[in-house]
Structures are given as structure tokens and as C-alpha cells.
Scaffold this active site. Structure first.
Site, PDB file in Angstrom:
ATOM      1  CG  ASN A   9      35.729  30.454  38.164  1.00 12.86           C
ATOM      2  OD1 ASN A   9      36.230  30.119  37.262  1.00 12.86           O
ATOM      3  ND2 ASN A   9      35.171  31.765  38.203  1.00 12.86           N
ATOM      4  NE  ARG A  93      32.256  31.571  35.872  1.00 11.74           N
ATOM      5  CZ  ARG A  93      32.873  31.510  35.046  1.00 11.74           C
ATOM      6  NH1 ARG A  93      33.596  31.079  34.546  1.00 11.74           N
ATOM      7  NH2 ARG A  93      32.200  32.588  34.247  1.00 11.74           N
ATOM      8  CG  HIS A 181      29.691  35.220  30.040  1.00 14.84           C
ATOM      9  ND1 HIS A 181      29.860  36.342  28.834  1.00 14.84           N
ATOM     10  CD2 HIS A 181      30.575  35.160  31.002  1.00 14.84           C
ATOM     11  CE1 HIS A 181      30.610  36.192  29.166  1.00 14.84           C
ATOM     12  NE2 HIS A 181      31.285  35.624  29.640  1.00 14.84           N
ATOM     13  NE  ARG A 241      37.864  34.314  25.689  1.00 15.29           N
ATOM     14  CZ  ARG A 241      36.662  34.056  27.091  1.00 15.29           C
ATOM     15  NH1 ARG A 241      34.829  33.825  26.516  1.00 15.29           N
ATOM     16  NH2 ARG A 241      36.664  34.616  27.654  1.00 15.29           N
ATOM     17  CD  GLU A 379      30.793  35.243  37.019  1.00 17.47           C
ATOM     18  OE1 GLU A 379      31.407  35.913  36.449  1.00 17.47           O
ATOM     19  OE2 GLU A 379      30.393  34.211  35.712  1.00 17.47           O
TER      20      GLU A 379
END
Ligand code: ADP
Length: 398
Positions: A9, A93, A181, A241, A379
Site C-alpha cells: 500500500n 492498492r 475506500h 482534507r 483492506e
């Protein structure tokens, strides 16, 4: 026999990795990360028991540690330990699969070219993801590499949920709502039946609340809408963010404040959200522990916007059967879950305060019309599952 699987990742300043056995169990054999890319790097790894294997500073160049150096360090380290001699596949990813990639894909030169074309859609993340694929290919060309996309799970959104109200020609060139996501939501969807039972076939909103944060509306386990859009900036306020913002603010910043593209990018991605509003931290733990009113205001805004977007997701689903919390804040911040659930009383959620403090999995009362849950996401395991599936497919065809 399947060999082991590495999951990578690669972010803008870090590379996280996990090593899984390639058998049916996909046992986690070890994991670690290289942080501080762009500056002084730190390389840490631990074995399956969580015991540290390495913890060292790497890359003391004046211009900072580069991504390709970090990936090479990681591969060399693995080779020295013979840990990677059994590795037959690497799952990555990759943030953006555009409209083309609706599922994980085996990466070859043609696919790599197609993924490069998507760089303008995710310029801060996609180049790093692809650089890691190239670095692995140059050192171990024999290895199967699989790209798993953050956007692919959302390709089931109805057309209307993907549109911006912009001229058609822009939509046709890819300016549309994608959602991200996706690997987290796909993992949650995969375990929903065993955790929440028959509601898994109904209308479920999953709240992925980590440093990045979004909501996903699931119907029968398929994504039908998400708060994230063209980029991972949209929707909820996040650690740093801004989340959804009146586009007029951008025009104002450029025209009246004279900010250029890189300044606006830095502001919206790195200086806004919980950090920007609190002026203290992007870390929810720090904010919850603070008695500074600015920390309280940042938390209030976070909770308020989750509630507002939850209403929007419930509208997209035509009602709600279950709400699931996941990721760092969703899994660990009981006070945030409590506030979101109390605000969602109008939707039919009745919080079980004690169960919430215990961390679930069910945190709603038995008389709650809509159930609420805490389910840890994974994930990395989702990527390992996809990679193993493509590995088996390849072996079947060999
Ligand atoms: P990422 O999106 O980087 O994977 P995570 O899912 O790890 O992020 O979530 C990070 C967030 O989770 C941070 O805001 C952190 O403060 C928060 N978090 C982690 N543990 C706790 C906790 N025990 N209480 C409150 N917040 C927590």
C-alpha cells in the site's frame, strides 16, 4: 501449491506492506512500513507474533528518501531474509481504476499504460502506486502483480449517482463521481452476513472514519452511492482534507487571494479538515483529549457532517436497516460513534451505551429499528484475497 503473497500500500509518504501465506487461510506472516518518504525514512517490520524484526532510519540523502529507493530497500531486505523466496505474487492498492477497471487486474505492460493514463485523475497517489509496481517488476519480473482499485467496488453506482451537473463533454472525458475506500467497503460487505445477519441483504451505510473518511451506501452488499466523488477530497471533512466545499471558495482563493494550484492543493489536502478547524491536530485522539474550544468545534463539525451525509445516503437507499462504523475513528472512538448514533435517532437508531463503550460488535439496543455495529476493516486481507484468486486463475490456465 500457492506461494506467499505480499500486499503493498504505497502512499505519498509511506509504503505499508504485509506478507500473507498464499494458502486458503491467508495467514498474516508479517507486516511493516517505511515512513517518512521525501525526508528521513524509517523502516519498521514485525513478524506474525508482532515481535519487531527491524526498526531503523534509512536514506540520509539531502533530497530525502525516494519511493523507488524505499521499495528497493524493502525488496532487498526481504531477499536477504529469504522471506520473499516463497513469494509468487504482489497485490497493490491502486487508488484509481477509472471507469475501465471494475475488478482487480493482473498488471502487464498494456495495463500499466492504461493505469498511467489515469494519473491526471489522482496525481497525488496514482504515480506512487505505479512506481511500486515498476520497482517490483524490475527486480522480480517473474512475479505476478495485481492491481486492486480503491474505486472499483463503486462501479455499481447507478449512472445518476456518477454524474456532476457539468457539460456532457466533461463527463465523457471522465470528470465524474467515482468513490474511493472501495477495498475497505468490499471487505466489510464480505463479512456483513456473518456479523449482522439478514440485514446484510438490506440497506446498509458503512462509515469508514479514519484519516481519510467517507460513507458508502450498500444495497444487498453492492455499493450504490458514496460521499467521495471525483477525488478523495469530497464528502466528509477528514484529518487534513476539507471534504465537500463550495467550488466558489476555490475561485475566491485563486482570484482574490492569488493562490496558485500547488498552494490550493496543499491547503485542501494537507491543511484543512480536523487539523485546519482545530489548529491543533489531525489526530482524533488528541482532539478528544483536548479542552480547547477549537478542538470541540472541529469534532462538532465532523459529527454534524457525518449526520448530514448519513441522511443523504439513507435517501439514496430509500431508508436504512443498519449502520456500520469502521477504520481508526470508527473502530476506536466510542464518543464519536455515540454522538453520530444519538443524532441519527430520527432514522430509528437507539444506541446501547454500554455496548458502544465495549466496542460492539452490535452497539444498538434490541428495540432499535435500525441496528448499529462496529466492524474492523481489513483492506490488506481484501487485496490478498483478490491476488490469490488471480494467482489461482493463472495456475489453472498454465
Ligand atoms: P488511515 O486512513 O491513515 O488508515 P486510520 O484508519 O488508522 O487512518 O485512522 C486514523 C484515525 O483514527 C486518527 O484520527 C486516530 O486519531 C484515530 N484513532 C485511532 N485510535 C483511536 C482511539 N482509540 N480513539 C480515538 N481515535 C482513534
Amino acid at each position: 501449491m500457492n506461494g506467499d503473497i505480499v500486499v503493498l500500500n504505497t502512499g505519498s509518504s509511506s509504503i505499508k506492506f504485509s506478507l500473507f501465506s498464499g494458502d486458503q487461510d491467508l495467514t498474516l506472516l508479517g507486516h511493516g512500513q517505511i515512513e517518512g518518504i521525501g525526508g528521513k525514512g524509517r523502516f519498521r517490520a514485525s513478524n506474525r507474533a508482532g515481535e519487531p524484526l527491524v526498526d531503523e532510519v534509512i536514506g540520509d540523502r539531502p533530497d530525502g528518501l525516494r519511493h523507488d529507493q524505499a521499495t528497493a530497500t524493502l525488496i532487498e531486505w526481504g531477499q536477504q531474509r529469504e522471506a520473499t523466496s516463497h513469494v509468487t505474487a504482489v497485490g497493490h492498492r491502486v487508488v484509481h481504476g477509472g471507469s475501465r477497471f471494475v475488478a482487480p487486474v493482473r498488471v502487464d505492460d498494456r495495463v500499466l499504460g492504461q493505469l498511467e493514463e489515469l494519473i491526471p485523475l489522482a496525481p497525488l497517489h496514482q504515480p506512487h502506486n505505479l512506481a511500486a509496481i515498476r520497482a517490483v517488476a524490475s527486480i522480480r519480473p517473474d512475479i505476478l502483480q495485481v492491481a486492486c482499485f480503491g474505486s472499483a467496488f463503486h462501479r455499481t453506482h447507478p449512472a445518476v449517482a456518477q454524474l456532476f451537473a457539468l457539460p456532457r463533454e466533461l463527463t465523457e472525458t471522465g470528470v465524474r463521481r467515482y468513490g474511493f475506500h472501495g477495498l475497505s467497503y468490499e471487505y466489510i460487505a464480505s463479512v456483513l452476513p456473518e456479523v449482522i445477519g439478514s440485514d446484510a441483504d438490506g440497506r446498509v451505510v458503512v462509515a469508514h472514519l479514519g484519516n481519510g473518511a467517507s460513507l458508502c451506501a450498500l444495497r444487498e452488499g453492492k455499493s450504490v452511492d458514496s460521499t467521495m466523488g471525483f477525488t478523495a477530497l469530497d464528502g466528509l471533512p477528514m484529518g487534513t482534507r476539507c471534504g465537500a466545499l463550495d467550488p466558489g471558495v476555490l475561485l475566491y482563493l485563486i482570484e482574490e487571494r492569488g493562490m496558485d494550484v500547488s498552494e490550493v492543493t496543499d491547503l485542501l489536502y494537507h491543511k484543512s479538515g480536523l487539523l485546519g478547524v482545530s489548529g491543533i491536530s489531525n489526530d482524533m485522539r488528541t482532539l478528544l483529549a483536548s479542552d480547547d474550544p477549537r478542538a470541540a468545534e472541529a469534532i462538532n463539525l465532523f459529527v454534524y457532517r457525518i449526520g448530514r451525509e448519513l441522511g443523504a445516503m439513507a435517501a439514496a437507499l430509500g431508508g436504512l436497516d443498519a449502520l456500520v462504523f469502521t477504520a481508526g475513528i470508527g473502530e476506536h472512538a466510542a464518543p464519536i460513534r455515540a454522538r453520530v448514533c444519538r443524532d441519527a435517532k430520527w432514522l430509528g437508531i437507539r444506541l446501547d451505551e454500554q455496548a458502544n463503550i465495549r466496542g460492539g460488535p452490535r452497539i444498538s439496543r434490541n428495540d432499535s429499528v435500525v441496528s448499529a455495529w462496529v466492524i474492523p476493516t481489513n483492506e490488506e486481507l481484501m487485496i490478498a484475497r483478490h491476488t490469490r484468486a488471480l494467482l489461482s486463475e493463472q495456475e489453472t490456465h498454465a
